[in-house]
Motif scaffolding. Structure first.
Motif, PDB file in Angstrom:
ATOM      1  N   ARG A 155     -39.463 -19.623 -21.022  1.00 45.23           N
ATOM      2  CA  ARG A 155     -40.589 -19.790 -20.028  1.00 45.23           C
ATOM      3  C   ARG A 155     -41.799 -20.643 -20.887  1.00 45.23           C
ATOM      4  O   ARG A 155     -41.799 -20.330 -22.107  1.00 45.23           O
ATOM      5  CB  ARG A 155     -41.327 -18.638 -19.316  1.00 45.23           C
ATOM      6  CG  ARG A 155     -40.294 -18.156 -18.369  1.00 45.23           C
ATOM      7  CD  ARG A 155     -40.798 -16.863 -17.835  1.00 45.23           C
ATOM      8  NE  ARG A 155     -39.921 -16.416 -16.888  1.00 45.23           N
ATOM      9  CZ  ARG A 155     -40.018 -16.418 -15.651  1.00 45.23           C
ATOM     10  NH1 ARG A 155     -40.753 -17.467 -15.220  1.00 45.23           N
ATOM     11  NH2 ARG A 155     -39.029 -16.036 -14.874  1.00 45.23           N
ATOM     12  N   THR A 156     -42.395 -21.674 -20.539  1.00 45.39           N
ATOM     13  CA  THR A 156     -43.409 -22.014 -21.310  1.00 45.39           C
ATOM     14  C   THR A 156     -44.631 -21.180 -21.344  1.00 45.39           C
ATOM     15  O   THR A 156     -44.819 -20.492 -20.318  1.00 45.39           O
ATOM     16  CB  THR A 156     -43.826 -23.409 -20.676  1.00 45.39           C
ATOM     17  OG1 THR A 156     -44.397 -23.434 -19.261  1.00 45.39           O
ATOM     18  CG2 THR A 156     -42.877 -24.518 -20.845  1.00 45.39           C
ATOM     19  N   GLY A 176     -44.226 -16.462  -8.775  1.00 50.54           N
ATOM     20  CA  GLY A 176     -45.495 -15.982  -9.096  1.00 50.54           C
ATOM     21  C   GLY A 176     -46.000 -14.746  -8.632  1.00 50.54           C
ATOM     22  O   GLY A 176     -46.568 -13.882  -9.403  1.00 50.54           O
ATOM     23  N   VAL A 177     -46.136 -14.725  -7.345  1.00 50.20           N
ATOM     24  CA  VAL A 177     -46.735 -13.526  -6.669  1.00 50.20           C
ATOM     25  C   VAL A 177     -45.693 -12.341  -6.785  1.00 50.20           C
ATOM     26  O   VAL A 177     -46.281 -11.343  -7.121  1.00 50.20           O
ATOM     27  CB  VAL A 177     -46.694 -13.830  -5.232  1.00 50.20           C
ATOM     28  CG1 VAL A 177     -47.308 -12.596  -4.380  1.00 50.20           C
ATOM     29  CG2 VAL A 177     -47.864 -14.738  -5.048  1.00 50.20           C
ATOM     30  N   VAL A 229     -48.131 -18.600 -17.928  1.00 52.88           N
ATOM     31  CA  VAL A 229     -46.783 -18.687 -18.287  1.00 52.88           C
ATOM     32  C   VAL A 229     -46.192 -19.210 -17.199  1.00 52.88           C
ATOM     33  O   VAL A 229     -46.606 -19.018 -15.960  1.00 52.88           O
ATOM     34  CB  VAL A 229     -46.462 -17.154 -18.219  1.00 52.88           C
ATOM     35  CG1 VAL A 229     -44.903 -16.844 -18.622  1.00 52.88           C
ATOM     36  CG2 VAL A 229     -47.067 -16.435 -19.535  1.00 52.88           C
ATOM     37  N   GLY A 230     -45.279 -20.134 -17.532  1.00 57.06           N
ATOM     38  CA  GLY A 230     -44.624 -20.797 -16.350  1.00 57.06           C
ATOM     39  C   GLY A 230     -43.575 -20.093 -15.325  1.00 57.06           C
ATOM     40  O   GLY A 230     -43.163 -19.458 -15.825  1.00 57.06           O
ATOM     41  N   VAL A 231     -43.698 -20.519 -14.199  1.00 56.23           N
ATOM     42  CA  VAL A 231     -42.833 -19.819 -13.028  1.00 56.23           C
ATOM     43  C   VAL A 231     -42.403 -20.789 -12.312  1.00 56.23           C
ATOM     44  O   VAL A 231     -42.789 -22.027 -12.132  1.00 56.23           O
ATOM     45  CB  VAL A 231     -43.923 -18.879 -12.294  1.00 56.23           C
ATOM     46  CG1 VAL A 231     -44.226 -17.602 -12.849  1.00 56.23           C
ATOM     47  CG2 VAL A 231     -45.090 -19.372 -11.603  1.00 56.23           C
ATOM     48  N   CYS A 232     -41.402 -20.588 -11.565  1.00 51.06           N
ATOM     49  CA  CYS A 232     -40.637 -21.358 -10.641  1.00 51.06           C
ATOM     50  C   CYS A 232     -41.111 -22.184  -9.479  1.00 51.06           C
ATOM     51  O   CYS A 232     -41.513 -23.065  -9.285  1.00 51.06           O
ATOM     52  CB  CYS A 232     -39.380 -20.985 -10.104  1.00 51.06           C
ATOM     53  SG  CYS A 232     -38.298 -20.846 -11.422  1.00 51.06           S
ATOM     54  N   PRO A 290     -47.972 -24.826 -12.235  1.00 53.05           N
ATOM     55  CA  PRO A 290     -47.147 -23.992 -11.979  1.00 53.05           C
ATOM     56  C   PRO A 290     -47.010 -22.776 -12.764  1.00 53.05           C
ATOM     57  O   PRO A 290     -46.049 -22.486 -13.328  1.00 53.05           O
ATOM     58  CB  PRO A 290     -45.745 -24.650 -11.567  1.00 53.05           C
ATOM     59  CG  PRO A 290     -45.835 -25.565 -12.820  1.00 53.05           C
ATOM     60  CD  PRO A 290     -47.296 -26.117 -12.681  1.00 53.05           C
ATOM     61  N   THR A 291     -48.068 -22.075 -12.933  1.00 62.64           N
ATOM     62  CA  THR A 291     -48.042 -20.654 -13.697  1.00 62.64           C
ATOM     63  C   THR A 291     -48.778 -19.659 -12.891  1.00 62.64           C
ATOM     64  O   THR A 291     -49.468 -19.581 -12.195  1.00 62.64           O
ATOM     65  CB  THR A 291     -48.829 -21.212 -15.130  1.00 62.64           C
ATOM     66  OG1 THR A 291     -50.136 -21.372 -14.745  1.00 62.64           O
ATOM     67  CG2 THR A 291     -48.230 -22.434 -15.588  1.00 62.64           C
TER      68      THR A 291
END
Length: 397
Positions: free
Chosen positions: A15-16, A157-158, A149-152, A244-245
């Motif tokens: 992940r970024t 994320g939640v 931190v990147g999430v899809c 998108p983080t």
């Protein structure tokens, strides 16, 4: 601290991770914050300063914050902590080089060592916040470390927000770097967190269960007309409104750049493990928010020098026991990313040499002045991290 065994799973795409560090602008002759962010930003944009830190333009940029005595240093996102370290050190160097053009310095202290008034940055939004929140806004001069931190998507994320909650007090404890308030020792390792907690939405949050519930909760808060805008959703961790983080906002800015980078690695590992748990069907820990608030208070009060809440058992424990639990929890993700040694060394350093708060107190005891404390903090702010890779891998978060 003992490094847990390597339980790394099959390699997956990393992940970024990117960071935002808030720094104080100070007069090194007095140790006092200096209201000069506009001039510092102008100096940073000059060719002379750019030539001093040529790599900075590729990996970081500077922005204003709510007070003229501080500024924000924002890294680009990376998948490698070694490359993130380059961004962090370049950003700190750029901020300091620009400040030095005015006889000032940029320092990573989460609160000021001296008392004094602050000046609001010129902004319609900040003026509206001051009108609405009065003394809270006027007194606010704190510097945090925000990690993205990147999430899809929002669903992931939640799910992550729901599952990282019990571990966030340990992140605060490791980063604690704000013992001073109004020119005196506050008695807290993170006085920043105490001050920040006065905002209406700040602090620990309930589990949401779904992205729909999260957005509904935010809408309900905004519907009260207490907040100026959705930027004032000050949960300890939240979905970013711009990227998108997941944005984790619990940490103090760290004295040493190496600690900021390791905190980012810890948070990325927490996000990675939380996502795996969600996809495997594991429910979030049902730790009550009321108990989590007390855990955050303990971390703010003691750092790693007093009792913390064991996230597994929900009971008070020695700080080294809590950190062993943290490392055991995130070791698979750290090992898969190649970050286990870096993070373990940082935790060892905190337990051996103290948090930023303990280092500030030690400097104050031995050098006996706020100005000398600030001098030492400046030196630690710009201490080199050490060898890093030379290949940068910026990716959209």
């Amino acid at each position: 601290m003992r490094i847990p065994p390597d339980h790394s799973r099959e390699r997956e795409a990393l992940r970024t991770v990117g960071v935002e560090e808030e720094l104080l602008l100070v007069d090194p002759r007095t140790g006092r914050p200096a209201p000069a962010v506009e001039l510092v930003l102008a100096a940073a944009a000059s060719a002379d300063v750019a030539a001093l830190v040529p790599e900075a333009a590729r990996v970081t940029h500077l922005e204003r914050e709510s007070k003229r005595e501080q500024m924000e240093v924002i890294s680009i996102p990376h998948t490698s902590l070694a490359d993130l370290a380059q961004s962090v050190t370049a950003g700190r160097a750029l901020a300091d080089a620009a400040a030095q053009q005015l006889g000032l310095r940029a320092v990573a202290m989460a609160t000021s060592a001296t008392a004094g008034t602050t000046q609001l940055t010129v902004s319609g939004r900040y003026s509206e916040m001051e009108e609405r929140f009065q003394g809270m806004m006027r007194e606010q001069l704190t510097c945090g470390l925000h990690v993205h931190v990147g999430v899809c998507d929002d669903a992931e994320g939640v799910a992550v927000l729901d599952r990282i909650r019990p571990w966030l007090p340990l992140v605060l404890a490791l980063s604690a770097n704000s013992p001073m308030w109004n020119g005196a020792d506050s008695g807290y390792a993170s006085q920043r967190y105490q001050v920040w907690s006065r905002w209406p939405t700040a602090g620990a949050y309930d589990t949401f269960g779904s992205s729909a519930n999260y957005h509904r909760a935010v809408d309900e808060l905004l519907a009260t007309d207490v907040l100026v805008d959705d930027g004032m959703i000050y949960f300890d961790a939240r979905l970013s409104a711009r990227y998108p983080t997941v944005e984790v906002r619990v940490a103090d800015v760290c004295l040493e750049a190496a600690h900021s980078v390791a905190i980012a690695g810890i948070i990325r590992a927490l996000v990675t493990i939380a996502s795996h748990e969600w996809r495997a069907g594991f429910s979030p820990d049902p730790l009550p928010t009321s108990v989590l608030r007390l855990a955050m208070w303990s971390a703010s009060r003691h750092g790693v020098s007093g009792p913390l809440l064991n996230p597994i058992l929900g009971q008070p424990c020695d700080p080294d026991v809590a950190m062993e639990a943290l490392l055991a929890h995130i070791a698979p993700a750290l090992a898969a990313a190649g970050d286990l040694e870096r993070v373990s060394e940082m935790i060892d350093d905190v337990f051996t040499n103290g948090t930023g708060a303990e280092r500030q107190r030690r400097a104050l005891r031995t050098r006996r002045s706020a100005r000398a404390l600030v001098e030492e903090a400046i030196e630690q702010t710009h201490r080199p991290i050490g060898p890093t890779t030379s290949v940068l891998d910026p990716l959209p978060i």
